[in-house]
Scaffold this active site. Structure first.
Site, PDB file in Angstrom:
ATOM      1  N   LYS A 160       0.823  -1.224   0.000  1.00  0.00           N
ATOM      2  CA  LYS A 160       0.000   0.000   0.000  1.00  0.00           C
ATOM      3  C   LYS A 160       0.850   1.265   0.000  1.00  0.00           C
ATOM      4  CE  LYS A 160      -3.660  -2.379   2.433  1.00  0.00           C
ATOM      5  NZ  LYS A 160      -4.627  -2.530   1.340  1.00  0.00           N
ATOM      6  N   ASP A 174     -10.563  -3.770 -13.180  1.00  0.00           N
ATOM      7  CA  ASP A 174      -9.879  -4.362 -12.014  1.00  0.00           C
ATOM      8  C   ASP A 174      -9.752  -3.279 -10.945  1.00  0.00           C
ATOM      9  OD1 ASP A 174      -8.218  -5.560 -10.170  1.00  0.00           O
ATOM     10  OD2 ASP A 174      -6.493  -5.713 -11.497  1.00  0.00           O
ATOM     11  N   GLY A 218      -8.162   2.165  -4.017  1.00  0.00           N
ATOM     12  CA  GLY A 218      -8.136   2.942  -2.780  1.00  0.00           C
ATOM     13  C   GLY A 218      -6.801   3.667  -2.592  1.00  0.00           C
ATOM     14  N   ASP A 219      -5.699   3.000  -2.987  1.00  0.00           N
ATOM     15  CA  ASP A 219      -4.386   3.637  -2.851  1.00  0.00           C
ATOM     16  C   ASP A 219      -4.246   4.817  -3.816  1.00  0.00           C
ATOM     17  OD1 ASP A 219      -3.573   1.804  -0.891  1.00  0.00           O
ATOM     18  OD2 ASP A 219      -2.855   0.380  -2.391  1.00  0.00           O
TER      19      ASP A 219
END
Ligand code: ADP
Length: 294
Positions: free
Chosen positions: A38, A241, A246-247
């Protein structure tokens, strides 16, 4: 302007027709290795959108570590405080089933060695950033130390509660904003099913952060602070995909906050970056340059 304190992992991906039962062996596809984690995802996403970006973290002294370093360097991320630890890099072992469903085992490797001493060594970089972004894939003492350093220097602390874990109240109180998806929001509010987003955002604010952002996938984002709550839509895109969306969202949010946007305007820009990231497969390969934003 943006510093990410977080994880750097190699994602090792194999497709399978079905998953092995205990004691069983199945054959899978060729192995594909992607840079991930992340922290690294956010650093790459911010840099690709034009932010001057640094990362504080650790990789191992193995082949994955070299690959991960090269991937960050290729996007121009400042690696002065990406240390190398004897031993393995962090890896995520990912099997992708026939329906595209992922099963993931994360082996933290070098990420587990990120420490308050690393944060002290990176003090000038952290204190010089307008926004410092955190997730929970490196040990909490390092996150806490860095968040305190950033806040004391007048920087803005953005914490993505991912993977979901309980965090001390004094860390929550530094967040501006706390960024969660619906599941992370429900976790922090005591488990159970996600509730109505605006109600969850209000309840999360009561836990102490200065502001809250709840991401809702294709349904956009809810932002909330002391002045009230607002819904921000996501652009309509064809989703291929959603890995790493979120990142990308959080990185773009940090960039716009660093440049002086208010939370709502920054979230509207970030929703465009999150939407762009779902149009292509993978995490880092899917991240947009500014001219690729919907
Ligand atoms: P996470 O990946 O952490 O679960 P979300 O799925 O909420 O987070 O995605 C983060 C952001 O990415 C969303 O708020 C939205 O802006 C964007 N996004 C995700 N999925 C889609 C989608 N199908 N269409 C448009 N935007 C999306």
């Amino acid at each position: 302007e943006v510093v990410v304190v977080g994880s750097v992992n190699a994602d090792l991906v194999v497709k399978v027709d079905r998953r092995p039962a205990p004691g069983e062996t199945v054959l899978g596809s060729d192995l594909v290795v992607h840079p991930g984690g992340k922290g690294a995802n956010q650093a790459v996403a911010a840099a690709r959108l034009g932010a001057r970006t640094g990362i504080v973290g650790r990789v191992g002294d193995d082949g994955h570590g070299r690959l991960l370093r090269d991937a960050l360097a290729a996007d121009g991320v400042d690696l002065a405080h990406l240390a190398t630890t004897p031993g393995p890099s962090g890896v995520a072992l990912i099997t992708v089933g026939p329906d595209g469903d992922n099963s993931i085992i994360v082996s933290p490797g070098a990420n587990a060695r990120v420490s308050p001493a690393d944060v002290a060594a990176a003090r000038d970089m952290i204190a010089g950033a307008a926004v410092v972004s955190f997730q929970l894939e490196v040990p909490l003492p390092a996150v806490q130390a860095a968040a305190r350093t950033a806040a004391a220097a007048g920087g803005r602390v953005v914490l993505n509660l991912s993977p979901p874990a309980s965090v001390p109240t004094d860390l929550l109180a530094l967040c501006d904003p706390l960024v969660v998806n619906e599941h992370e929001a429900a976790y922090l509010l005591g488990g159970g099913e996600p509730g109505e987003p605006a109600a969850m955002a209000r309840a999360l604010l009561e836990r102490g952060p200065h502001s809250v952002v709840v991401t809702l996938g294709a349904d956009g984002v809810l932002v909330a602070d002391a002045s009230g709550a607002a819904a921000v839509p996501s652009p309509k895109v064809e989703a291929v995909d959603t890995t790493g969306a979120g990142d990308a969202f959080t990185a773009a949010l940090c960039l716009r906050l660093a440049r002086g946007d208010d939370l709502r305007a920054a979230a509207a820009y970030a929703a465009r970056a999150g939407a762009a990231a779902v149009r292509r497969s993978g995490a880092q390969p899917s991240y947009p340059t500014p001219d690729e934003l919907p």
